[in-house]
Design a protein around this motif. Structure first.
Motif: not given
Ligand SMILES: [Zn+2]
Length: 348
Positions: A87-98
């Motif tokens: 929980f020390g760093e934020y990451y995201y994924e694209s809507l395609v991956r979701t």
């Protein structure tokens, strides 16, 4: 014009997640939130096909089908990576991956593209995530119970105001004034990803929960946002927890020349309230009487059947009834997307 918010965003991950969180006493029902937590999730292939089938069945005098201006979130948090990083760093994924994670082998994004080609579905920008990344990460980092429980279910859209004073759904509300720098960075990155995914630049932005600091308008203008959503009496954040009200009307310009787009009709069959179609038809009639375009607000939640099929059936039945009534009552009606309306306003 039909504007539909929230496409691409996670809301409730599954029925089991809803039940587990409810059992832990996490607030999923305050205000208007219950229908979102019960019914709203990523649209499946079946949801998209069913919606497009309704839209394809109706035409205006130019032969154009009704088109959903789909306000899209282009990313969601990468829960796995965030957890791995403690929980020390934020990451995201694209809507395609979701979509691939939720519905493997359904090629849902492919279907979005087909909807775009057939002019039934026109993505515009609702943010990178429907999430206040800064406020959420702080709550996760300090180990807030409800935020962590929801995280384990892959969601954040519970009623969390007791946690941080603002809604996690409100991506650009201010927990600290210093978050503004991060907000501009997220908008820039989100608009880049939007163009990468859809092949054109977004021109219309609807801030999540309508909340956006005015100091971000010039930066958005430079990035190609010519049209901004606003309500008529619009609350604008000034400082954390403090709002001022602006009177914004359709076509009014910001200092840097963007135009506000206001909505004047509302269609939300998932509320389950009777008379949804009649109410919306009356709002359209009022708009036309004053020689204004009818701009209808209708969230994604109304058209999703993954968590409860009867919700989609109700939403689509009533949408069909609404649109059939519109072409019958106003044979001269023309369907268009928000950007087409904006361009028309510019040309006059
Ligand atoms: Zn939204």
């Amino acid at each position: 014009v039909i504007e539909s918010d929230d496409w691409g965003s996670i809301r409730m991950s599954s029925r089991r997640a809803f039940d587990r969180l409810a059992n832990h006493g996490v607030d999923l029902h305050t205000g208007d939130s219950l229908r979102y937590n019960l019914y709203d999730t990523l649209a499946s292939r079946e949801d998209m096909e069913a919606l497009f089938n309704v839209l394809r069945g109706i035409r205006d005098r130019n032969g154009q089908n009704p088109v959903f201006t789909a306000l899209c979130l282009v990313a969601n948090p990468d829960f796995e990576k965030i957890q791995e990083a403690g929980f020390g760093e934020y990451y995201y994924e694209s809507l395609v991956r979701t979509h691939e994670r939720y519905y493997p082998n359904q090629n849902v994004f492919q279907l979005w593209k087909q909807g775009m080609e057939r002019n039934l579905f026109k993505p515009q920008f609702h943010g990178r995530e429907h999430l206040n990344v800064q406020a959420w990460m702080r709550a996760l980092n300090r180990g807030d119970r409800d935020t962590r429980l929801a995280f384990e279910e892959g969601i954040w859209g519970f009623n969390n105001k007791h946690v941080s004073g603002l809604s996690f759904q409100a991506a650009f509300d201010l927990e600290h004034l210093s978050d503004l720098t991060a907000h501009m960075g997220i908008l820039k990155d989100g608009l880049r990803l939007f163009e990468e995914l859809f092949g054109y630049k977004a021109s219309f932005f609807v801030p999540p929960n309508g909340i956006l600091h005015e100091s971000l308008y010039p930066g958005l203008s430079e990035l190609g946002i010519n049209y901004l959503y606003s309500s008529k009496l619009h609350p604008v954040p000034v400082e954390p927890g403090q709002f001022t009200t602006r009177l914004n009307y359709l076509g009014k310009k910001t200092k840097v020349g963007q135009r506000f787009i206001t909505r004047n009709a509302f269609f939300e069959p998932s509320t389950g309230l009777p008379g949804c179609v009649v109410k919306c038809l009356n709002e359209i009639e009022t708009a036309f009487r004053f020689r204004r375009p009818a701009i209808i607000s209708s969230h994604r939640v109304n058209y999703i059947g993954v968590l409860d099929e009867s919700n989609r059936a109700r939403g689509l039945d009533q949408l069909k009834e609404l649109l059939e009534s519109v072409v019958r009552r106003w044979p001269e009606v023309e369907f268009m997307s928000t950007s087409e309306l904006g361009n028309l306003m510019e040309s006059e």
